[in-house]
Design an enzyme around this catalytic site. Structure first.
Site, mmCIF file in Angstrom:
data_model
loop_
_atom_site.group_PDB
_atom_site.id
_atom_site.type_symbol
_atom_site.label_atom_id
_atom_site.label_comp_id
_atom_site.label_asym_id
_atom_site.label_seq_id
_atom_site.Cartn_x
_atom_site.Cartn_y
_atom_site.Cartn_z
ATOM 1 N N HIS A 1 -43.679 3.028 -17.258
ATOM 2 C CA HIS A 1 -42.312 2.902 -16.751
ATOM 3 C C HIS A 1 -41.338 3.308 -17.847
ATOM 4 O O HIS A 1 -41.603 3.112 -19.029
ATOM 5 C CB HIS A 1 -42.026 1.451 -16.331
ATOM 6 C CG HIS A 1 -40.852 1.334 -15.425
ATOM 7 N ND1 HIS A 1 -39.573 1.231 -15.892
ATOM 8 C CD2 HIS A 1 -40.769 1.355 -14.080
ATOM 9 C CE1 HIS A 1 -38.739 1.156 -14.877
ATOM 10 N NE2 HIS A 1 -39.440 1.232 -13.763
ATOM 11 N N ASP B 1 -45.222 0.718 -7.974
ATOM 12 C CA ASP B 1 -45.886 1.649 -7.049
ATOM 13 C C ASP B 1 -47.388 1.497 -7.015
ATOM 14 O O ASP B 1 -48.061 2.134 -6.207
ATOM 15 C CB ASP B 1 -45.533 3.083 -7.445
ATOM 16 C CG ASP B 1 -44.045 3.349 -7.263
ATOM 17 O OD1 ASP B 1 -43.370 3.685 -8.246
ATOM 18 O OD2 ASP B 1 -43.567 3.151 -6.125
HETATM 19 C C1 SDX Z 1 -40.449 4.231 -10.500
HETATM 20 O O1 SDX Z 1 -36.554 3.959 -13.512
HETATM 21 C C2 SDX Z 1 -36.935 3.132 -12.589
HETATM 22 O O2 SDX Z 1 -36.487 2.019 -12.521
HETATM 23 C C3 SDX Z 1 -37.942 3.705 -11.598
HETATM 24 C C4 SDX Z 1 -38.493 2.703 -10.612
HETATM 25 C C5 SDX Z 1 -37.426 2.194 -9.670
HETATM 26 O O3 SDX Z 1 -37.610 1.097 -9.126
HETATM 27 O O4 SDX Z 1 -36.469 2.975 -9.416
HETATM 28 O O5 SDX Z 1 -39.082 1.606 -11.293
HETATM 29 C C6 SDX Z 1 -39.560 3.347 -9.734
HETATM 30 O O6 SDX Z 1 -40.152 5.391 -10.604
HETATM 31 C C7 SDX Z 1 -41.647 3.632 -11.194
HETATM 32 C C8 SDX Z 1 -42.448 4.706 -12.004
HETATM 33 C C9 SDX Z 1 -43.351 5.426 -11.004
HETATM 34 N N1 SDX Z 1 -43.988 6.601 -11.649
HETATM 35 C C10 SDX Z 1 -45.313 6.623 -11.874
HETATM 36 O O7 SDX Z 1 -46.063 5.648 -11.710
HETATM 37 C C11 SDX Z 1 -45.831 7.960 -12.366
HETATM 38 C C12 SDX Z 1 -46.790 7.742 -13.546
HETATM 39 N N2 SDX Z 1 -45.982 7.237 -14.668
HETATM 40 C C13 SDX Z 1 -45.532 8.211 -15.617
HETATM 41 O O8 SDX Z 1 -45.237 9.476 -15.093
HETATM 42 C C14 SDX Z 1 -44.562 7.637 -16.628
HETATM 43 O O9 SDX Z 1 -45.034 6.407 -17.022
HETATM 44 C C15 SDX Z 1 -43.107 7.487 -16.282
HETATM 45 C C16 SDX Z 1 -42.511 8.752 -15.755
HETATM 46 C C17 SDX Z 1 -42.906 6.387 -15.287
HETATM 47 C C18 SDX Z 1 -42.415 7.140 -17.591
HETATM 48 O O10 SDX Z 1 -42.614 8.255 -18.409
HETATM 49 P P1 SDX Z 1 -42.235 8.205 -19.926
HETATM 50 O O11 SDX Z 1 -40.847 7.679 -20.073
HETATM 51 O O12 SDX Z 1 -42.585 9.490 -20.583
HETATM 52 O O13 SDX Z 1 -43.188 7.090 -20.449
HETATM 53 P P2 SDX Z 1 -43.259 6.665 -21.912
HETATM 54 O O14 SDX Z 1 -42.199 7.317 -22.753
HETATM 55 O O15 SDX Z 1 -43.325 5.191 -21.933
HETATM 56 O O16 SDX Z 1 -44.683 7.308 -22.380
HETATM 57 C C19 SDX Z 1 -45.202 6.856 -23.582
HETATM 58 C C20 SDX Z 1 -46.516 7.575 -23.716
HETATM 59 C C21 SDX Z 1 -46.415 9.083 -23.607
HETATM 60 O O17 SDX Z 1 -47.473 9.602 -24.430
HETATM 61 P P3 SDX Z 1 -47.072 10.072 -25.951
HETATM 62 O O18 SDX Z 1 -46.101 11.227 -25.779
HETATM 63 O O19 SDX Z 1 -46.477 8.863 -26.644
HETATM 64 O O20 SDX Z 1 -48.390 10.508 -26.534
HETATM 65 O O21 SDX Z 1 -47.412 7.174 -22.657
HETATM 66 C C22 SDX Z 1 -47.821 8.329 -21.928
HETATM 67 C C23 SDX Z 1 -46.790 9.412 -22.189
HETATM 68 O O22 SDX Z 1 -47.407 10.679 -22.066
HETATM 69 N N3 SDX Z 1 -47.819 7.922 -20.505
HETATM 70 C C24 SDX Z 1 -48.898 7.948 -19.730
HETATM 71 C C25 SDX Z 1 -48.451 7.443 -18.489
HETATM 72 N N4 SDX Z 1 -47.153 7.139 -18.557
HETATM 73 C C26 SDX Z 1 -46.760 7.442 -19.827
HETATM 74 N N5 SDX Z 1 -50.168 8.335 -19.942
HETATM 75 C C27 SDX Z 1 -51.014 8.231 -18.892
HETATM 76 N N6 SDX Z 1 -50.684 7.742 -17.664
HETATM 77 C C28 SDX Z 1 -49.409 7.341 -17.443
HETATM 78 N N7 SDX Z 1 -49.067 6.876 -16.247
#
Ligand code: SDX
Length: 393
Positions: A270, A328
């Site tokens: 998130h 989700d």
């Molecule tokens: C919603 O904003 C809101 O409030 C949204 C929401 C709402 O109610 O409106 O809560 C609803 O959108 C929930 C999120 C739903 N999306 C997903 O479940 C899709 C999968 N999740 C990812 O795409 C991701 O976690 C995000 C988009 C949600 C967040 O992305 P970020 O901001 O890049 O996450 P982060 O900065 O915390 O990531 C840190 C690290 C990164 O790796 P490094 O660059 O540090 O090496 O964690 C990795 C990311 O690549 N990472 C994941 C991951 N999510 C982040 N690796 C594997 N699987 C994942 N799901």
């Protein structure tokens, strides 16, 4: 760089926008709506009461709630002529494409509730959007199946009405199970608002130009559709089905950790929560209840989900990066058990989030300091240079 990249939805400062609707503490996993914890609202309140709280700031009295519910109930039908918009879509159009189009088209129908400077018109637009979104979502679902539209029934509560509009057919009335209606209502509540997420920020930015409210909500629907945002519930269930069996989970966890693989675990992580998403905890309880009611507590998808969550939360990659299941992760399992196709998961999220978009739209418009949003940028392009004629290039 925070100040430069901080989104400014029309306020003069470079700080993030101000709001008194929803508070999130990502580190502590706290979500409050007007000060009330989401866990208590999901377990003790119901969606239309939460809508009232988000819109007006306080929990309603019995009379206020009855009046609000009657106003919503009496606006659930859409203009009969709007049905024509659906037939312009291919039958295999994604319901989110249809919702974006039909809600945008409301801007051409409801002229008496588009003047954003008139408090009464803002109120009517708010009620119409909350009331009609389930009808539009259900019609998009019916259209995709080639089934006739089912009109709302005023004697039913909000969630039961939606389920009946989705699953009733002329040949056989759909009788809403109260436990399913309760689970549906809880899903609506858990998705109602979430501070300045991408789609809410889209609605705020669009609205800051003074645009038609229905068109601004259509912009929010378009943004929510993305798999990184509201589209994650559909992508998550499709991922769980692709995993299929518990023994394949390590393969997918390895892919999620592989920097060269764009695959991410849908339903994990998130932008704000670096602790458990409090909504996921309540959603998981609902999933157990619904599947037990349906007699499919041994649902293979749920088994994969629970084992995936267990293995991911024992894996340092996810715990160190604070990647926990989000809202989700379990919602799709409940909706699948209810009989919805994955294509309807995000429309249900959009239906739920409409009240959050509308509450924040109203809050922004009543702020005397509001100006058109103008997000800042850090320019990283070429410096100033003279034009070169093509023969000299
Ligand atoms: C919603 O904003 C809101 O409030 C949204 C929401 C709402 O109610 O409106 O809560 C609803 O959108 C929930 C999120 C739903 N999306 C997903 O479940 C899709 C999968 N999740 C990812 O795409 C991701 O976690 C995000 C988009 C949600 C967040 O992305 P970020 O901001 O890049 O996450 P982060 O900065 O915390 O990531 C840190 C690290 C990164 O790796 P490094 O660059 O540090 O090496 O964690 C990795 C990311 O690549 N990472 C994941 C991951 N999510 C982040 N690796 C594997 N699987 C994942 N799901």
């Amino acid at each position: 760089q925070g100040d430069i990249f901080t989104y400014d939805p029309g306020f003069t400062s470079t700080a993030a926008c101000e709001s008194n609707i929803t508070f999130i503490d990502g580190e502590e996993g706290v979500l409050l709506h007007r000060g009330y914890p989401i866990q208590q609202l999901a377990q003790q309140s119901h969606f239309l009461e939460v809508c009232y709280l988000l819109l007006y700031g306080e929990l309603p009295s019995a009379e206020q709630l009855e009046d609000f519910e009657n106003r919503v109930t009496n606006h659930t039908m859409i203009h009969e002529q709007m049905k024509n918009f659906f037939s312009g879509f291919r039958r295999d159009a994604h319901p989110m494409a249809i919702m974006t189009g039909v809600v945008g088209a409301m801007s051409a129908f409801y002229h008496d509730s588009t003047d954003i400077h008139d408090p009464w018109q803002r109120e009517v637009a708010s009620i119409r959007l909350i009331a009609k979104m389930p009808t539009i979502a259900a019609m998009a679902f019916k259209y995709s199946m080639g089934q006739p539209f089912v009109y709302p029934l005023n004697e039913l509560d909000y969630a039961s009405n939606f389920l009946r509009m989705c699953f009733s057919v002329p040949a056989e009335e759909y009788h809403v199970d109260p436990i399913l209606a309760r689970a549906m209502d809880r899903i609506f509540t858990l998705h109602a608002d979430h501070e300045q997420n991408a789609s809410t920020s889209t609605v705020r930015l669009a609205s800051s130009s003074g645009a038609n409210p229905f068109a601004c909500i259509a912009a929010g629907i378009a943004c929510l559709w993305g798999p990184a945002h509201g589209g994650a519930n559909q992508a998550c269930l499709e991922m769980l089905r692709e995993i299929g069996t518990v023994d394949r989970i390590p393969e997918f966890i390895a892919r999620a950790k592989d920097k060269n693989d764009p695959f991410r675990l849908m339903g994990f992580g998130h932008r704000v929560y670096k602790n458990h998403d409090p909504r996921a905890t309540v959603m998981k309880e609902s999933a157990d209840e619904v599947l037990e009611l349906m007699g499919i507590e041994n649902n293979p998808t749920l088994q994969v989900a629970k084992e995936l969550e267990k293995q991911a939360l024992e894996d340092p990659y996810f715990t160190e990066k604070k990647l926990f299941p989000n809202v989700d992760f379990y919602s799709g399992i409940i909706l699948d058990a209810m009989g919805f196709p994955t294509s309807m998961f995000t429309p249900i999220f959009a239906l739920s989030r409409t009240v959050g978009w509308v509450a924040q739209w109203k809050e922004m418009l009543t702020d005397d300091h509001m100006k058109i949003g103008r997000p800042r940028q850090l320019y990283t392009g070429a410096g100033a240079r003279d034009y070169i004629e093509v023969e000299n290039r």
